[in-house]
Design a protein around this motif. Sequence first.
Motif, PDB file in Angstrom:
ATOM      1  N   GLY A   9      66.328   4.101 -10.949  1.00  0.00           N
ATOM      2  CA  GLY A   9      65.418   4.046  -9.871  1.00  0.00           C
ATOM      3  C   GLY A   9      65.755   5.161  -8.766  1.00  0.00           C
ATOM      4  N   LEU A  10      66.839   5.543  -8.565  1.00  0.00           N
ATOM      5  CA  LEU A  10      67.029   6.750  -7.655  1.00  0.00           C
ATOM      6  C   LEU A  10      66.270   7.918  -8.380  1.00  0.00           C
ATOM      7  CD1 LEU A  10      67.924   7.460  -4.996  1.00  0.00           C
ATOM      8  CD2 LEU A  10      70.153   7.962  -6.062  1.00  0.00           C
ATOM      9  N   GLY A  11      66.773   8.170  -9.609  1.00  0.00           N
ATOM     10  CA  GLY A  11      65.949   9.399 -10.299  1.00  0.00           C
ATOM     11  C   GLY A  11      64.542   9.301 -10.165  1.00  0.00           C
ATOM     12  N   ILE A  15      62.128  12.087  -8.627  1.00  0.00           N
ATOM     13  CA  ILE A  15      60.868  12.687  -9.273  1.00  0.00           C
ATOM     14  C   ILE A  15      59.666  12.290  -8.885  1.00  0.00           C
ATOM     15  CG2 ILE A  15      59.903  12.659 -11.681  1.00  0.00           C
ATOM     16  CD1 ILE A  15      62.680  12.123 -12.852  1.00  0.00           C
ATOM     17  N   GLY A  16      59.467  11.333  -8.231  1.00  0.00           N
ATOM     18  CA  GLY A  16      58.275  11.006  -7.533  1.00  0.00           C
ATOM     19  C   GLY A  16      58.036  12.002  -6.273  1.00  0.00           C
ATOM     20  N   ILE A  17      58.999  12.246  -5.498  1.00  0.00           N
ATOM     21  CA  ILE A  17      58.934  13.181  -4.417  1.00  0.00           C
ATOM     22  C   ILE A  17      58.496  14.367  -4.892  1.00  0.00           C
ATOM     23  CG2 ILE A  17      60.065  14.162  -2.983  1.00  0.00           C
ATOM     24  CD1 ILE A  17      61.693  11.635  -2.019  1.00  0.00           C
ATOM     25  N   LEU A  25      52.535  15.552 -12.355  1.00  0.00           N
ATOM     26  CA  LEU A  25      53.281  14.264 -12.302  1.00  0.00           C
ATOM     27  C   LEU A  25      52.741  13.566 -11.261  1.00  0.00           C
ATOM     28  CD1 LEU A  25      56.895  15.655 -12.382  1.00  0.00           C
ATOM     29  CD2 LEU A  25      55.698  14.639 -14.158  1.00  0.00           C
ATOM     30  N   PRO A  26      52.563  11.977 -11.496  1.00  0.00           N
ATOM     31  CA  PRO A  26      51.662  11.159 -10.414  1.00  0.00           C
ATOM     32  C   PRO A  26      53.008  10.545  -9.594  1.00  0.00           C
ATOM     33  CG  PRO A  26      52.113  10.048 -12.456  1.00  0.00           C
ATOM     34  CD  PRO A  26      52.579  11.328 -12.827  1.00  0.00           C
ATOM     35  N   GLY A  27      53.189  11.194  -8.641  1.00  0.00           N
ATOM     36  CA  GLY A  27      54.261  11.217  -7.586  1.00  0.00           C
ATOM     37  C   GLY A  27      54.448   9.638  -7.139  1.00  0.00           C
ATOM     38  N   PRO A  28      53.610   9.277  -6.299  1.00  0.00           N
ATOM     39  CA  PRO A  28      53.689   7.671  -5.963  1.00  0.00           C
ATOM     40  C   PRO A  28      53.807   6.747  -6.863  1.00  0.00           C
ATOM     41  CG  PRO A  28      51.812   8.709  -5.013  1.00  0.00           C
ATOM     42  CD  PRO A  28      52.333   9.789  -6.092  1.00  0.00           C
ATOM     43  N   MET A 142      49.481  13.217   1.641  1.00  0.00           N
ATOM     44  CA  MET A 142      49.397  11.809   1.582  1.00  0.00           C
ATOM     45  C   MET A 142      50.465  11.258   0.576  1.00  0.00           C
ATOM     46  SD  MET A 142      45.594  10.420   2.041  1.00  0.00           S
ATOM     47  CE  MET A 142      45.238  10.426   0.187  1.00  0.00           C
ATOM     48  N   GLN A 143      50.240  12.035  -0.852  1.00  0.00           N
ATOM     49  CA  GLN A 143      51.072  11.599  -1.767  1.00  0.00           C
ATOM     50  C   GLN A 143      52.746  11.938  -1.379  1.00  0.00           C
ATOM     51  OE1 GLN A 143      50.712  12.773  -5.794  1.00  0.00           O
ATOM     52  NE2 GLN A 143      48.638  12.964  -5.601  1.00  0.00           N
ATOM     53  N   PHE A 144      53.008  12.897  -0.838  1.00  0.00           N
ATOM     54  CA  PHE A 144      54.468  13.291  -0.163  1.00  0.00           C
ATOM     55  C   PHE A 144      54.840  12.168   0.734  1.00  0.00           C
ATOM     56  CE2 PHE A 144      57.465  15.438   2.340  1.00  0.00           C
ATOM     57  CZ  PHE A 144      58.397  15.799   1.650  1.00  0.00           C
TER      58      PHE A 144
END
Length: 166
Positions: A9-11, A15-17, A25-28, A142-144
Amino acid sequence: MDILLLILGLGCIFIGILGSLIPVLPGPSISWIGLLLLYLTNAVPTNYWILGISLLITIIITVLDYLIPAKGTKYFGGSSYGIWGTNIGLLIGFFSPIPFGFIIGAFVGALIGELVYDSKNHNRALKAATGSLIGFLASTFMQFLVAVLFMGLFIAIVWQYRASLF
């Protein structure tokens, strides 16, 4: 098993950030999967409200991610060539050794895309490239922001249930 889900989950959160800054990559969405993995542990009771609201935010941000750059480009008189140029320039700029290469690459890519579309009108191409860049930056911000908020939520939940997790 809980520690493995916590690490995965932390990974996903990290990766999302990163994915919020890279258009491939779809960050959120990846960050939301990180939250889901945290709730799949036995130590953290499932909170459907948090998962549901964060999923709704993820869906809205994903839809806006496609609409905002296109609207920015269209508002400033651009075409789909400018949008494609933005994305291609962003990828090239991201891997270039130039500082802030992804921003410069996005702008130059949009400009080249618009010049391919209409090579006669340089002012329109410059204006459209500026609109594409503004739309891209707004969408990326916004994504960030959402990915970082999901990371904060993840850390708060881990902190709250730290005795059960560790």
